[in-house]
Design a protein around this motif. Structure first.
Motif, short mmCIF file in Angstrom:
data_model
loop_
_atom_site.label_atom_id
_atom_site.label_comp_id
_atom_site.label_asym_id
_atom_site.label_seq_id
_atom_site.Cartn_x
_atom_site.Cartn_y
_atom_site.Cartn_z
N UNK A 167 79.73 53.45 -10.93
CA UNK A 167 79.06 54.53 -10.25
C UNK A 167 79.24 55.84 -11.02
N UNK A 168 80.43 56.07 -11.52
CA UNK A 168 80.66 57.33 -12.24
C UNK A 168 79.87 57.37 -13.54
N UNK A 169 79.73 56.21 -14.21
CA UNK A 169 78.93 56.17 -15.43
C UNK A 169 77.46 56.45 -15.12
N UNK A 170 76.97 55.88 -14.03
CA UNK A 170 75.59 56.11 -13.61
C UNK A 170 75.36 57.59 -13.30
N UNK A 171 76.30 58.19 -12.59
CA UNK A 171 76.19 59.62 -12.27
C UNK A 171 76.20 60.47 -13.54
N UNK A 172 77.04 60.11 -14.50
CA UNK A 172 77.11 60.87 -15.74
C UNK A 172 75.80 60.81 -16.51
N UNK A 173 75.22 59.62 -16.60
CA UNK A 173 73.95 59.46 -17.32
C UNK A 173 72.83 60.21 -16.59
N UNK A 174 72.77 60.06 -15.28
CA UNK A 174 71.74 60.76 -14.51
C UNK A 174 71.89 62.27 -14.62
N UNK A 175 73.12 62.73 -14.58
CA UNK A 175 73.36 64.17 -14.70
C UNK A 175 72.85 64.69 -16.04
N UNK A 176 73.13 63.95 -17.10
CA UNK A 176 72.68 64.34 -18.43
C UNK A 176 71.15 64.35 -18.51
N UNK A 177 70.52 63.32 -17.94
CA UNK A 177 69.07 63.23 -17.99
C UNK A 177 68.39 64.29 -17.13
N UNK A 178 69.04 64.68 -16.04
CA UNK A 178 68.43 65.61 -15.10
C UNK A 178 68.82 67.07 -15.35
N UNK A 179 69.58 67.32 -16.39
CA UNK A 179 70.01 68.68 -16.70
C UNK A 179 68.84 69.67 -16.82
#
Length: 86
Positions: free
Chosen positions: A1-13
């Motif tokens: 879950x934390x990896x998914x959040x990190x990737x999404x956060x980067x993509x949605x910046x």
């Protein structure tokens, strides 16, 4: 879950330029993705209960699944509030 959040956060910046919080959007998307199998599990449990009782609810199967989904959503909301989110 934390990896998914990190990737999404980067993509949605880039959404920050439009006044959106990338953390909130990433959390919403990840919760949606992880909730789909949970709801499917609820439907499976209701079908198993129907089989055990030799009853077919048909369209009314939606009611117990909906109740379980709403209860789950309430629990998730409480957990998020306890962590200071939302």
């Amino acid at each position: 879950m934390s990896d998914l959040l990190a990737v999404l956060h980067r993509l949605l910046r880039p959404l920050r330029r439009f006044g959106r919080d990338p953390d909130a959007v990433a959390l919403t998307i990840s919760l949606t993705i992880t909730t789909v199998p949970v709801i499917a599990g609820f439907a499976h449990r209701v079908r198993e209960a129907e089989r055990a009782r030799d009853v077919r609810l048909g369209v009314r199967t939606v009611v117990p699944v909906l109740v379980m989904a709403l209860r789950h959503a309430d629990d998730v909301g409480d957990a998020l509030a306890a962590r200071g989110m939302g």
